[in-house]
Write an enzyme that holds these catalytic residues in place. Structure first.
Site, PDB file in Angstrom:
ATOM      1  CG  ASN A 129     -11.063 -14.964  18.342  1.00 45.79           C
ATOM      2  OD1 ASN A 129     -10.855 -14.805  19.316  1.00 45.79           O
ATOM      3  ND2 ASN A 129      -9.856 -15.696  17.503  1.00 45.79           N
ATOM      4  CG  ASP A 152      -2.042  -7.179  15.689  1.00 43.38           C
ATOM      5  OD1 ASP A 152      -3.206  -6.908  15.205  1.00 43.38           O
ATOM      6  OD2 ASP A 152      -1.461  -8.220  15.903  1.00 43.38           O
ATOM      7  CG  HIS A 197      -8.146  -9.980  19.257  1.00 44.42           C
ATOM      8  ND1 HIS A 197      -8.870 -10.949  19.455  1.00 44.42           N
ATOM      9  CD2 HIS A 197      -6.512 -10.366  18.951  1.00 44.42           C
ATOM     10  CE1 HIS A 197      -8.001 -12.103  19.331  1.00 44.42           C
ATOM     11  NE2 HIS A 197      -6.751 -11.523  19.059  1.00 44.42           N
ATOM     12  CB  SER A 243      -4.907 -11.911  21.499  1.00 48.06           C
ATOM     13  OG  SER A 243      -3.226 -12.515  21.591  1.00 48.06           O
ATOM     14  CE  LYS A 258      -7.254 -12.799  15.585  1.00 50.62           C
ATOM     15  NZ  LYS A 258      -7.572 -14.067  15.852  1.00 50.62           N
ATOM     16  CD  GLU A 301      -1.213  -8.498  20.445  1.00 50.39           C
ATOM     17  OE1 GLU A 301      -2.392  -8.834  21.014  1.00 50.39           O
ATOM     18  OE2 GLU A 301      -0.401  -9.244  20.377  1.00 50.39           O
ATOM     19  CG  HIS A 355      -0.518 -12.986  17.966  1.00 55.54           C
ATOM     20  ND1 HIS A 355      -0.046 -13.318  16.686  1.00 55.54           N
ATOM     21  CD2 HIS A 355      -1.425 -14.039  18.413  1.00 55.54           C
ATOM     22  CE1 HIS A 355      -0.821 -14.503  16.448  1.00 55.54           C
ATOM     23  NE2 HIS A 355      -1.717 -14.789  17.381  1.00 55.54           N
TER      24      HIS A 355
HETATM   25  C1  LIG Z   1      -3.026 -10.238  17.823  1.00 58.07           C
HETATM   26  C2  LIG Z   1      -3.065 -10.751  16.793  1.00 58.07           C
HETATM   27  N1  LIG Z   1      -2.362 -10.598  15.710  1.00 58.07           N
HETATM   28  C3  LIG Z   1      -2.500 -11.207  14.501  1.00 58.07           C
HETATM   29  C4  LIG Z   1      -3.162 -12.438  14.459  1.00 58.07           C
HETATM   30  C5  LIG Z   1      -3.079 -13.307  13.374  1.00 58.07           C
HETATM   31  O1  LIG Z   1      -4.128 -13.045  12.442  1.00 58.07           O
HETATM   32  P1  LIG Z   1      -4.795 -13.994  11.619  1.00 58.07           P
HETATM   33  O2  LIG Z   1      -5.558 -15.157  12.231  1.00 58.07           O
HETATM   34  O3  LIG Z   1      -5.670 -13.370  10.337  1.00 58.07           O
HETATM   35  O4  LIG Z   1      -3.500 -14.615  10.718  1.00 58.07           O
HETATM   36  C6  LIG Z   1      -3.903 -13.023  15.649  1.00 58.07           C
HETATM   37  C7  LIG Z   1      -4.783 -14.073  15.644  1.00 58.07           C
HETATM   38  O5  LIG Z   1      -4.787 -14.935  14.935  1.00 58.07           O
HETATM   39  C8  LIG Z   1      -3.931 -11.948  16.807  1.00 58.07           C
HETATM   40  O6  LIG Z   1      -4.724 -12.547  18.021  1.00 58.07           O
END
Ligand SMILES: Cc1ncc(COP(=O)(O)O)c(C=O)c1O
Length: 379
Positions: free
Chosen positions: A44, A205, A208, A180, A239, A176, A130
């Protein structure tokens, strides 16, 4: 009681067994796995910042100036200058009064949602949210309601019926900006209107979207001019920012409350200050002209392969076996594209997930396109 071996056999039989597949190279668009060079369409690192010389140098400089670790939790004595500077810069970039960083995006969600909602409150989640949002909502003790993906009618009905029965309950809607595993966007403006009209809070969130969308890379909320109407702008530094860590930007009162209530923030050692120092450089780069040029390059790369608003391009194949064998066939020809299966995506919707980066050379994308066609999974 089942033994772990039995559980593993069951996963294997369902095509759901996972195992680590270590690289023998650093991250980047071109990697090596099992001694073989591959084009990496699995990570990512949307802007290529994980290997950007300036970000690498900032991390090294951060270690020299601030040491290897924070040595304490944030509230004890683990708040060092880079943490403070990063949070101020994030707040400014997100047009909020304050921001808070966590050790990961997952920890951010686990910190924020249970701090904001509890017993007697409601958390409303998009069906495709997620795992970190789902787990946080469950942990909160609030009543969890799931609405079908991007279904505004259902969300409106849920909000009205909860409000009619519970005029004073806290209602938190979480979704989101860029989904994702599907790469599509949420209808943010309509969701903002709905939450405001029903006195609900909104957590967005931008994991991405951060770095990728908006003229300064601050995500979908920036692109839509809605930053000040989203209660919690959450995201990750792992990411597009190329590092690791998570953040939430919100009003001063909410951030002060999180400092008091967000357990993964309170009861965990602060992220290494060098990481915060590097993240500040990453944030500055993302917002700069260079960041805008990388986003333009990323958009060009996306257009080479798909008509998509984001660099996450799924190819849904259905069964686990179909996704696994397509991923294996691509790996055999030198392309790393992950097979994504339940529980990451709903059963029966196993898929290849292609993620693009500004760092991919055009010829790698053209070669991937040809390989997908040869594997009989053209986009
Ligand atoms: C939509 C979403 N939120 C949160 C996370 C978590 O982030 P992190 O990898 O920094 O824990 C991810 C991916 O890992 C994600 O795809």
């Amino acid at each position: 009681m089942h033994s772990p071996a039995e559980e593993l056999r069951k996963l294997q039989a369902e095509g759901l067994l996972r195992g680590l597949q270590p690289l023998d190279s650093p991250a980047g668009p071109r990697v090596s796995r099992g001694g073989r060079a591959m084009w990496n369409f699995a990570s990512n690192d949307y802007l290529g910042l994980a290997r950007h010389p300036e970000i690498e140098a900032a991390l090294i400089e951060g270690v020299r100036r601030f040491g290897a670790g924070a040595a304490a939790s944030r509230l004890v004595c683990g708040t060092l200058p880079p943490h403070r500077l990063l949070e101020e810069a994030l707040a400014e970039a997100k047009q909020t009064a304050a921001a808070l960083v966590f050790s990961s995006g997952f920890a951010t969600s686990l910190g924020v949602i249970p701090a904001v909602a509890g017993k007697g409150d409601f958390v409303l989640l998009d069906k495709l949210c997620h795992a970190c949002l789902v787990d946080a909502a469950r942990l909160s003790g609030a009543t969890l309601r799931v609405f079908p993906h991007n279904d505004l009618h259902k969300l409106a009905r849920l909000l009205s019926s909860i409000r009619a029965k519970e005029p004073h309950a806290r209602i938190l809607v979480a979704t989101e900006s860029v989904f994702s595993m599907d790469g599509d966007l949420c209808p943010l403006r309509e969701i903002v209107d709905l939450t405001e009209n029903h006195g609900a809070l909104l957590l967005l969130d931008e994991a991405h979207g951060f770095g990728v969308l908006g003229s300064h890379g601050m995500g979908l909320a920036e692109r839509e001019g809605l930053q000040q109407r989203v209660t919690f702008q959450m995201g990750t530094l792992s990411k597009a920012a190329g590092l690791s860590g998570g953040y939430v930007a919100a009003s001063r009162e909410w951030i002060d409350l999180l400092v008091n209530r967000a357990r993964p923030f309170i009861y965990s050692t602060a992220p290494p200050p060098a990481l915060a120092h590097a993240a500040l450089h990453s944030l500055t780069l993302i917002r700069s002209d260079e960041g805008a040029a990388l986003r333009a390059k990323l958009r060009e790369n996306i257009a080479r392969i798909a008509d998509s608003p984001t660099p996450v391009i799924p190819r849904v194949l259905g069964t686990n076996e179909a996704a696994l064998s397509a991923a294996a066939a691509l790996a055999d020809t030198g392309f790393m594209v992950p097979a994504i299966r339940f529980p990451t995506v709903p059963r029966g919707s196993a898929r290849l997930r292609i993620s693009l980066s500004a760092a991919h050379p055009p010829e790698a994308i053209a070669a991937l396109k040809a390989a997908l066609e040869a594997t009989l999974v053209p986009l």
